[in-house]
Motif scaffolding. Structure first.
Motif, PDB file in Angstrom:
ATOM      1  N   GLU A   1       0.843  -1.210   0.000  1.00 21.28           N
ATOM      2  CA  GLU A   1       0.000   0.000   0.000  1.00 21.28           C
ATOM      3  C   GLU A   1       0.870   1.250   0.000  1.00 21.28           C
ATOM      4  O   GLU A   1       0.608   2.208  -0.728  1.00 21.28           O
ATOM      5  N   TRP A   2       1.923   1.225   0.838  1.00 21.59           N
ATOM      6  CA  TRP A   2       2.799   2.400   0.916  1.00 21.59           C
ATOM      7  C   TRP A   2       3.525   2.625  -0.403  1.00 21.59           C
ATOM      8  O   TRP A   2       3.613   3.766  -0.883  1.00 21.59           O
TER       9      TRP A   2
ATOM     10  N   GLU B   1       2.662   1.887  -3.404  1.00 15.43           N
ATOM     11  CA  GLU B   1       1.730   2.401  -4.416  1.00 15.43           C
ATOM     12  C   GLU B   1       1.424   3.877  -4.166  1.00 15.43           C
ATOM     13  O   GLU B   1       1.480   4.705  -5.074  1.00 15.43           O
ATOM     14  N   LYS B   2       1.125   4.185  -2.908  1.00 13.55           N
ATOM     15  CA  LYS B   2       0.738   5.562  -2.563  1.00 13.55           C
ATOM     16  C   LYS B   2       1.933   6.508  -2.700  1.00 13.55           C
ATOM     17  O   LYS B   2       1.807   7.585  -3.299  1.00 13.55           O
TER      18      LYS B   2
ATOM     19  N   ALA C   1       2.895   7.139  -6.286  1.00  9.62           N
ATOM     20  CA  ALA C   1       1.846   7.935  -6.947  1.00  9.62           C
ATOM     21  C   ALA C   1       1.932   9.396  -6.521  1.00  9.62           C
ATOM     22  O   ALA C   1       1.610  10.303  -7.302  1.00  9.62           O
ATOM     23  N   GLU C   2       2.394   9.627  -5.295  1.00 10.51           N
ATOM     24  CA  GLU C   2       2.445  10.999  -4.778  1.00 10.51           C
ATOM     25  C   GLU C   2       3.782  11.686  -5.043  1.00 10.51           C
ATOM     26  O   GLU C   2       3.980  12.812  -4.601  1.00 10.51           O
TER      27      GLU C   2
END
Ligand code: RP5
Length: 162
Positions: free
Chosen positions: A50-51, A53-54, A57-58
């Motif tokens: 999850e980290w 990906e986030k 993306a950021e």
């Protein structure tokens, strides 16, 4: 840092921070926005994914991953992103980091990680390598790195012998 992180520093355990702090210090000195997290490939795999990906993306553009033992953290992260992953082997078992070095450097063909030296020198170099990658598109950072390296050279030239 309030700025959006460009470098992610991930470690498998808080016990790794003694080594990874050498990377964080360099990132601070060079003024590179970063985020440091404890996330484990085997203890928190879902949260790790999850980290990754986030964060990417950021805006995270390079990930430094430090781990000890059967150190699969960097390889697992590299499997989930095309952002460059720099691996730092940590001496946290009786094998003194040779286990993590071999685990990280022996990634099978197709999913690369760039493996640095065992321990703090590797952590510091991972941060410098991340900075070099970012500096390809950041002239101001390139200047700060040139000044940092010149200062290291000056330190050597000022050394005196007894
Ligand atoms: C690895 O196991 C970590 O990266 C750490 O180097 C090692 C030991 O972890 P702790 O038992 O200290 O949490 O996953």
């Amino acid at each position: 840092m309030s700025e959006r992180p460009l470098v992610g520093v991930v470690m498998g355990s808080k016990s790794d921070y003694e080594v990874l702090s050498a990377a964080v210090e360099i990132l601070k000195v060079l003024g590179i926005a970063h985020e440091a997290r404890v996330l484990s490939a085997h203890r928190t795999p879902d949260q790790l994914f999850e980290w990754v990906e986030k964060a990417t993306a950021e805006g995270v553009r390079v990930i430094i991953a430090g781990a000890g033992g059967a150190a699969h953290l960097a390889g697992v992260i590299a499997a989930k992103t095309l952002v460059p992953v720099l691996a730092v082997p940590i001496a946290s078992t009786p094998l003194n980091g040779l286990d993590s070095l071999l685990a990280m450097v022996q990634m099978p063909k197709g999913v690369p990680v760039a493996t640095l030296a065992i321990g703090k020198p590797g952590a510091a170099n991972a941060a410098l390598f991340a900075a070099e990658i970012l500096a390809l598109n950041d002239a101001a950072l390139h200047e700060r790195m040139a000044a940092w390296r010149a200062a290291r050279a000056q330190e050597v030239l000022e050394q005196t012998l007894p």
